[in-house]
Design a protein around this motif. Structure first.
Motif, PDB file in Angstrom:
ATOM      1  N   GLN A  22      -2.970  19.754   9.222  1.00  0.00           N
ATOM      2  CA  GLN A  22      -1.981  20.257   8.339  1.00  0.00           C
ATOM      3  C   GLN A  22      -1.680  18.992   7.407  1.00  0.00           C
ATOM      4  OE1 GLN A  22       0.361  22.551  11.749  1.00  0.00           O
ATOM      5  NE2 GLN A  22       1.190  23.204   9.621  1.00  0.00           N
ATOM      6  N   ALA A  23      -1.881  17.655   7.854  1.00  0.00           N
ATOM      7  CA  ALA A  23      -1.352  16.749   6.949  1.00  0.00           C
ATOM      8  C   ALA A  23      -2.323  15.555   7.508  1.00  0.00           C
ATOM      9  CB  ALA A  23      -0.092  16.402   6.806  1.00  0.00           C
ATOM     10  N   LEU A  24      -2.416  14.423   6.703  1.00  0.00           N
ATOM     11  CA  LEU A  24      -3.012  13.167   6.842  1.00  0.00           C
ATOM     12  C   LEU A  24      -2.024  11.989   6.828  1.00  0.00           C
ATOM     13  CD1 LEU A  24      -5.682  11.517   7.796  1.00  0.00           C
ATOM     14  CD2 LEU A  24      -6.228  11.564   5.397  1.00  0.00           C
ATOM     15  N   VAL A  25      -1.713  11.395   7.846  1.00  0.00           N
ATOM     16  CA  VAL A  25      -0.969  10.078   7.549  1.00  0.00           C
ATOM     17  C   VAL A  25      -2.177   8.844   7.686  1.00  0.00           C
ATOM     18  CG1 VAL A  25       0.869   8.589   8.699  1.00  0.00           C
ATOM     19  CG2 VAL A  25       1.185  11.043   8.767  1.00  0.00           C
ATOM     20  N   VAL A  26      -2.109   8.057   6.712  1.00  0.00           N
ATOM     21  CA  VAL A  26      -2.964   6.833   6.695  1.00  0.00           C
ATOM     22  C   VAL A  26      -1.822   5.743   6.832  1.00  0.00           C
ATOM     23  CG1 VAL A  26      -4.555   5.417   5.271  1.00  0.00           C
ATOM     24  CG2 VAL A  26      -4.665   7.811   5.157  1.00  0.00           C
ATOM     25  N   ALA A  27      -1.880   5.206   8.041  1.00  0.00           N
ATOM     26  CA  ALA A  27      -0.715   4.166   8.258  1.00  0.00           C
ATOM     27  C   ALA A  27      -1.198   2.794   7.676  1.00  0.00           C
ATOM     28  CB  ALA A  27      -0.630   4.267   9.949  1.00  0.00           C
TER      29      ALA A  27
ATOM     30  N   VAL B  52      -5.608  18.893   1.687  1.00  0.00           N
ATOM     31  CA  VAL B  52      -4.710  18.351   2.889  1.00  0.00           C
ATOM     32  C   VAL B  52      -3.388  17.369   2.369  1.00  0.00           C
ATOM     33  CG1 VAL B  52      -4.552  17.196   5.310  1.00  0.00           C
ATOM     34  CG2 VAL B  52      -6.417  18.859   4.536  1.00  0.00           C
ATOM     35  N   PRO B  53      -2.351  17.488   2.546  1.00  0.00           N
ATOM     36  CA  PRO B  53      -1.432  16.542   1.901  1.00  0.00           C
ATOM     37  C   PRO B  53      -1.515  15.061   2.654  1.00  0.00           C
ATOM     38  CG  PRO B  53      -0.303  18.229   3.333  1.00  0.00           C
ATOM     39  CD  PRO B  53      -1.755  18.471   3.001  1.00  0.00           C
ATOM     40  N   VAL B  54      -1.581  13.959   1.703  1.00  0.00           N
ATOM     41  CA  VAL B  54      -1.566  12.430   2.590  1.00  0.00           C
ATOM     42  C   VAL B  54      -0.265  12.025   2.208  1.00  0.00           C
ATOM     43  CG1 VAL B  54      -2.984  10.544   2.224  1.00  0.00           C
ATOM     44  CG2 VAL B  54      -3.948  12.535   1.720  1.00  0.00           C
ATOM     45  N   PHE B  55      -0.055  11.292   3.445  1.00  0.00           N
ATOM     46  CA  PHE B  55       1.197  10.586   3.445  1.00  0.00           C
ATOM     47  C   PHE B  55       0.855   9.137   3.981  1.00  0.00           C
ATOM     48  CE2 PHE B  55       2.201  14.958   4.096  1.00  0.00           C
ATOM     49  CZ  PHE B  55       3.431  15.245   3.543  1.00  0.00           C
ATOM     50  N   VAL B  56       2.059   8.141   3.647  1.00  0.00           N
ATOM     51  CA  VAL B  56       1.811   6.571   4.024  1.00  0.00           C
ATOM     52  C   VAL B  56       2.844   6.124   4.531  1.00  0.00           C
ATOM     53  CG1 VAL B  56      -0.385   6.416   2.410  1.00  0.00           C
ATOM     54  CG2 VAL B  56       1.942   5.857   1.781  1.00  0.00           C
ATOM     55  N   LEU B  57       2.758   5.064   5.273  1.00  0.00           N
ATOM     56  CA  LEU B  57       4.052   4.335   5.751  1.00  0.00           C
ATOM     57  C   LEU B  57       4.348   3.358   4.600  1.00  0.00           C
ATOM     58  CD1 LEU B  57       2.871   3.676   9.617  1.00  0.00           C
ATOM     59  CD2 LEU B  57       4.431   5.256   8.448  1.00  0.00           C
ATOM     60  N   PRO B  58       5.717   2.820   4.604  1.00  0.00           N
ATOM     61  CA  PRO B  58       6.004   1.784   3.783  1.00  0.00           C
ATOM     62  C   PRO B  58       5.292   0.421   4.201  1.00  0.00           C
ATOM     63  CG  PRO B  58       7.738   2.362   5.159  1.00  0.00           C
ATOM     64  CD  PRO B  58       6.834   3.528   5.216  1.00  0.00           C
TER      65      PRO B  58
ATOM     66  N   LYS C 193      -1.145   9.887  -5.068  1.00  0.00           N
ATOM     67  CA  LYS C 193      -1.991  10.532  -4.250  1.00  0.00           C
ATOM     68  C   LYS C 193      -1.771  10.548  -2.795  1.00  0.00           C
ATOM     69  CE  LYS C 193      -6.329   9.284  -6.669  1.00  0.00           C
ATOM     70  NZ  LYS C 193      -7.629   8.651  -6.711  1.00  0.00           N
ATOM     71  N   ALA C 194      -0.498  10.215  -2.753  1.00  0.00           N
ATOM     72  CA  ALA C 194       0.080  10.016  -1.297  1.00  0.00           C
ATOM     73  C   ALA C 194       1.615  10.300  -1.477  1.00  0.00           C
ATOM     74  CB  ALA C 194      -0.217   8.939  -0.489  1.00  0.00           C
TER      75      ALA C 194
END
Length: 260
Positions: free
Chosen positions: A143-148, A168-174, A191-192
């Motif tokens: 449901q979502a993609l986290v690119v660490a 698919v929504p994309v998320f990242v870490l600081p 884009k994230a």
């Protein structure tokens, strides 16, 4: 290993233009029915990134969310470990091959306690293009993609591009500048989205399963006001870090405090 019936997985991957013709599996196929978040990133992840991944995936598990990744070194294996047994590993070899071999012990644990998937028949070796093919399944299941953490030219960035194509929504870490140019670029170009609270992020996909701890919990009582990390470790050992992963305490500037 077994072949998964097509009706058990094809609906999960129907947004792909080239879905796998079949999937081999080992483990708990009921994990496919759960909410799922993919967590991917560099094989050479920093200590900071791996610590963040562990905390994030522990939070996802605590919210009854399954973590999907690729069983590789670095971010992938850190994600699987923290989420066990709520984790799905998608592999780029036949499931009779543990790759990379250095992860063999833990990959076997995914087979036994989580779920292992591969579109490749037994005996299929690790070949470069298969890892990119593997990535499309990781993304499409989730449901979502986290690119660490990611370099600009990397398989993780290819996964982020594919996620954009599939909606698919994309998320990242600081991350600090210069340490993860790929994720910083995704963030800069809109884009994230940034994850700045793991539990808040996890709550988008599942419900928190933590029950209110007993009032006489010794660790929480000891840490109700900030105490030194050194004293807490001397008294309770590594349980302090387990409580941190479970979101029960926070560690700030070498001091520990209960969050509940």
């Amino acid at each position: 290993m077994k072949i998964l019936a097509k009706d058990k997985f094809i609906s999960k991957l129907d947004r792909l233009t080239n879905p796998p013709k079949e999937l081999y599996y080992e483990g708990d196929i009921d994990l496919l029915t759960m909410p799922k978040v993919a967590v991917v990133g560099s094989r050479k992840a920093s200590v900071y990134t791996k610590e963040c991944v562990a905390r994030l995936c522990a939070s996802l598990k605590n919210h009854n969310v399954c973590v999907v990744s690729g069983g590789a070194l670095g971010v992938d294996i850190a994600a699987h470990k923290a989420a066990m047994p709520l984790t799905i590993g998608v592999f780029a070899t036949g499931l009779d091959t543990f790759y990379p071999s250095s992860n063999a012990k833990f990959i076997k644990e995914i087979y036994d306690k989580g779920l292992a998937l591969s579109e490749y028949s037994p005996g299929s070796p690790a070949i470069g293009y298969k890892f990119l093919e593997r990535n499309r399944i990781v993304v499409a299941l989730s449901q979502a993609l986290v690119v660490a953490q990611a370099d600009l030219k990397s398989g993780s960035m290819q996964s982020a591009r594919l996620a954009g194509e599939l909606g698919v929504p994309v998320f990242v870490l600081p991350q600090r500048m210069g340490e993860s140019e790929g994720t910083n670029m995704l963030l800069a170009k809109g884009k994230a989205k940034l994850i700045n609270d793991f539990d808040e992020f996890s709550s988008q996909f599942g419900l928190c399963l933590n029950k209110t701890p007993a009032q006489n919990d010794d660790i929480l009582e000891f840490c109700k006001d900030f105490v030194s990390l050194e004293k807490a470790l001397a008294k309770f050992g590594d349980k302090i870090y387990e409580y941190e992963l479970e979101g029960l305490v926070e560690i700030i500037n070498l001091k520990v405090k209960s969050k509940i």
